[in-house]
Design a protein around this motif. Sequence first.
Motif, PDB file in Angstrom:
ATOM      1  N   ARG A  24       0.135   2.547  -8.570  1.00 35.28           N
ATOM      2  CA  ARG A  24      -1.374   2.525  -8.461  1.00 35.28           C
ATOM      3  C   ARG A  24      -1.893   0.974  -8.552  1.00 35.28           C
ATOM      4  O   ARG A  24      -2.683   0.684  -7.714  1.00 35.28           O
ATOM      5  CB  ARG A  24      -2.233   3.358  -9.428  1.00 35.28           C
ATOM      6  N   LEU A  42       0.767  -1.303  -0.125  1.00 32.62           N
ATOM      7  CA  LEU A  42      -0.027  -0.066  -0.012  1.00 32.62           C
ATOM      8  C   LEU A  42       0.838   1.390  -0.183  1.00 32.62           C
ATOM      9  O   LEU A  42       0.400   2.200  -0.468  1.00 32.62           O
ATOM     10  CB  LEU A  42      -0.928  -0.060   1.139  1.00 32.62           C
ATOM     11  N   SER A  43       2.101   1.330   0.636  1.00 34.67           N
ATOM     12  CA  SER A  43       2.844   2.350   0.736  1.00 34.67           C
ATOM     13  C   SER A  43       3.757   2.596  -0.450  1.00 34.67           C
ATOM     14  O   SER A  43       4.330   3.408  -0.511  1.00 34.67           O
ATOM     15  CB  SER A  43       3.843   2.444   1.892  1.00 34.67           C
ATOM     16  N   ASN A  77       4.333   3.470  -4.615  1.00 36.62           N
ATOM     17  CA  ASN A  77       3.942   4.420  -5.516  1.00 36.62           C
ATOM     18  C   ASN A  77       3.403   4.039  -6.740  1.00 36.62           C
ATOM     19  O   ASN A  77       3.442   4.623  -7.709  1.00 36.62           O
ATOM     20  CB  ASN A  77       4.857   5.502  -5.629  1.00 36.62           C
ATOM     21  N   GLN A  82      -1.234  -1.011  -5.499  1.00 34.80           N
ATOM     22  CA  GLN A  82      -1.891  -0.246  -4.420  1.00 34.80           C
ATOM     23  C   GLN A  82      -3.400  -0.582  -4.485  1.00 34.80           C
ATOM     24  O   GLN A  82      -3.995  -1.284  -3.594  1.00 34.80           O
ATOM     25  CB  GLN A  82      -2.105   1.119  -4.436  1.00 34.80           C
ATOM     26  N   LEU A 115      -8.907   3.199  -7.360  1.00 30.00           N
ATOM     27  CA  LEU A 115      -8.182   3.274  -6.260  1.00 30.00           C
ATOM     28  C   LEU A 115      -9.166   3.684  -4.811  1.00 30.00           C
ATOM     29  O   LEU A 115      -9.001   3.008  -3.764  1.00 30.00           O
ATOM     30  CB  LEU A 115      -6.676   3.703  -6.229  1.00 30.00           C
TER      31      LEU A 115
END
Length: 886
Positions: free
Chosen positions: A274, A269-270, A272, A277, A321
């Motif tokens: 997409r 999740l951290s 960068n 994520q 997202l």
Amino acid sequence: MEDECRDALEVFVEVAESQTKFLKKHLDACVNGMISIASNTNLDDSLRHLALEFLLTIAEGAPTLARKMPRFCADTVPVALAMMLELECNTPEELAEWENEDEDEEDTEVTNYDVGEEALDRLAIALGGKAMMPVLFAIIQDWFPSEDWKKRHAALMAISQSGEGCEAQMAKQLELIVTTIVTRFGDQHPRVRWAAINTIGQMSTDFGPSLQAKLHSSVLPALVSAMDDGCKRVQAHAAAAVINFCEHCDRKTLNPYLQGLLGKLMQLLSTNHRRVQEQAVTAVASVADVAESDFIPFYDAFIPGLKDLLRATGGKELRMLRGKAMECVSLIGVAVGKEKFGPDAKEVMELLIQTQQGVELDADDPQVSFMLQACARICKCLGEHFQPYLPFVIPPLLTSAQLDPELHVTDVDDDDGDVEDEEGMESVTVNIRGQGNKRITIRTSALEEKATACSMLHSYIADLKEAFFPYVNDVARILVPLIKFPYMDDVRTAAMMAMPELLDSCIIALNKGTAGATADLVSQLLNFMLEPIFDQLKAEPDVETLSCQLEAFGELIAHGTKCDAAKFAPQQMHTCTEVIQMLMKESIERQGEREKRRGGEDVDDDEEEELEGEAEREEIVMQSLVEVAGKMFEVYKSAFLPYFDGMLMPIISAMLQPTAIPANRSAALCVFDDVIEHCSADGASTRYLEGVFPAFLQYAADQSTDVRQAAVYGIGIMAEKCNDSAFTAAMMQQAAQAIVMVVEAPTAWDDSSASATDNAVSALGKLCKRSPEIAAVGWVRWLQTLPLKTDKEEARNVHTMLVEQVEASNSKLLGVNHERLPEVIIIFGQLLGTDLIDEGLRARISHLLKQVHSGLPAVLQQLPTHPKFSLLTEDNRRELEKAISS
């Protein structure tokens, strides 16, 4: 030349689809020719695709014929597999392009690989695992160790594609197959690693929950490790496979992996990236959904970042997202509960409302759907505290529920392509008697939105109860007509499921004295619903949808026990019984038609399996009808008997005969169980016992577990409800003998029989309570069967009976000198900490154990020497100690 060949192949496909028998004499030659065309890489791809389509059409349209052809499967499968080798991605540039490609936005051009992959799926489903698996696995076993990454990739994807059709055969080798696939998580080529993870994800769906229960220790650690992969697309897919795994995973299985799994998902999740994520946030949502309150220790780590995602602004690329973050937050809220989520719920709802009321969302914005679902879940979590947000969520749902699906019916030859080409529109061609071929076009996007809105409305009504009362009239006005909505099963089902909830909201509001809630309103609402319900139950074409509708109708009937205004008028009782009668007759007719098909020629294993599936769905319909009749007896007691006698008794009596199929005999016994349970207080059931009691005795020894269970349950109900003149001492002795034979049968506690045996044990206990003569020897036999574990509801009833007898110091059960008390304590130990007792009974058992500890300490001290002490696990012994010392 190619055009003429293409036209000819299209004709062959059409003939194979509509007139297979026409080709039967020449089928071998046709199949051989098509295999030659499909496997010839020098020909145009469209020709090869059409040739393979012909083979697939034969497999799907005449599977028995295809299976009987010696080389059909052996020659067709290699053609599909060979097409799956026709992949690009041979250069570093092509590999980089694949890695950065959005999976949901890939090139829509149909490739040879796509055609081959789809062909394997269709072949497996059409021909079945017995024909398919030996051919397929003989090839892919050679491809797994190949130096060519495309062969390793195709071997993995072939397993993924054929799992649904080969499920029974693959299940026998599941551990070996899964272990082989997991080793490929470390393959040198990223597309092979991706394929291995994809296959595990698909198999988690196809073979769940067995795969999750047996192979979690192989799969989950491997997926966690794969999240460290150097390829971002592989990382994302590892998170996606966790979503598949969680679909059929239970909380206990997942718990030991939470720390490592959630820690790794937090890292993803951290990033960068997409796409990584998006998959990670959905995986967190899936884990929370399974973990429930076990997620609480991780809540504070995830919620701040998820709220940041909800606040994030950006272009269209962030819409998915943000939508998935909405889903995740709401699922976490449901998992951890109101106490933990409550302080954040207001801020989350304000963020959702800001999204709804901010910049106008595009019609295709995925946030719309995610927001609807998220609000419904948050409502489930907050309950009545969600009421202030209803003005924001209900009006859009009512608008969506009223969408027009824009149905168009035109002649096939009409130039109406503009309508069909519009986004969201789909067409089918059907032959309408007397009118010829017609094209029916409908806006499927509107249908889906309509179904979602109806489902959401049902969810809000069910969760909010009387807090939803201000909206009952508006929602009923829209949903009641949708009970008869002809174009989509999901709409009809959701509308029907909302009916008992709407009535319940009204009744609760009435009982609580809510302003505007009156008995007249309850009665008017019921009357408004009933005619469309009766009409649709009589007209419903889909058996599974009918079962759902009947379940909801039963719930609606049951509200008559809560409020007199929710009871049927005599004419409505008559119509209700007519509907039950009609549907029972139709169900029995469908059973007969199935038996005729089963007796026909060329019925192979796969068709037999299909018939079995139809029979199982039919059983559910019949059982649902029985439950509806049972609800009528529950609400109206003996007042329902005249309707029952006049319309249902002939059908039920025929279903009770030994010549009837087991499912019908079981259903008939259940109806008479309800007659005895609900019509004995005034003696009205007595006149049925002369015919029913012999059936109970006879069917207590039936081969079918369901029939035995219904029969012994009926004996228990007689012991509980019938007076001495109706259920005489001699009858009780006969009943006890029949029950003991069930309990002491050699196969009584086999998995397939245990549910009936549990009910027999319950009946024996009721007979012991009723008859001192039976109790003299019966209680000891009864005690020896405990604890019960299979039929959870009946088990809890029996364990409550045990506690009651111990509290009453029943010497027939415990022994004159309490010599059987140690055995009882061991049974208590096996029950504590399980779902076989409720919290109230757990407290009563604890109190009894404390009494033994203080009054008869020697019993506890000598417990380890008892022969049955070894039945207690370490957990059982700890639960006993905790109960005594708490």
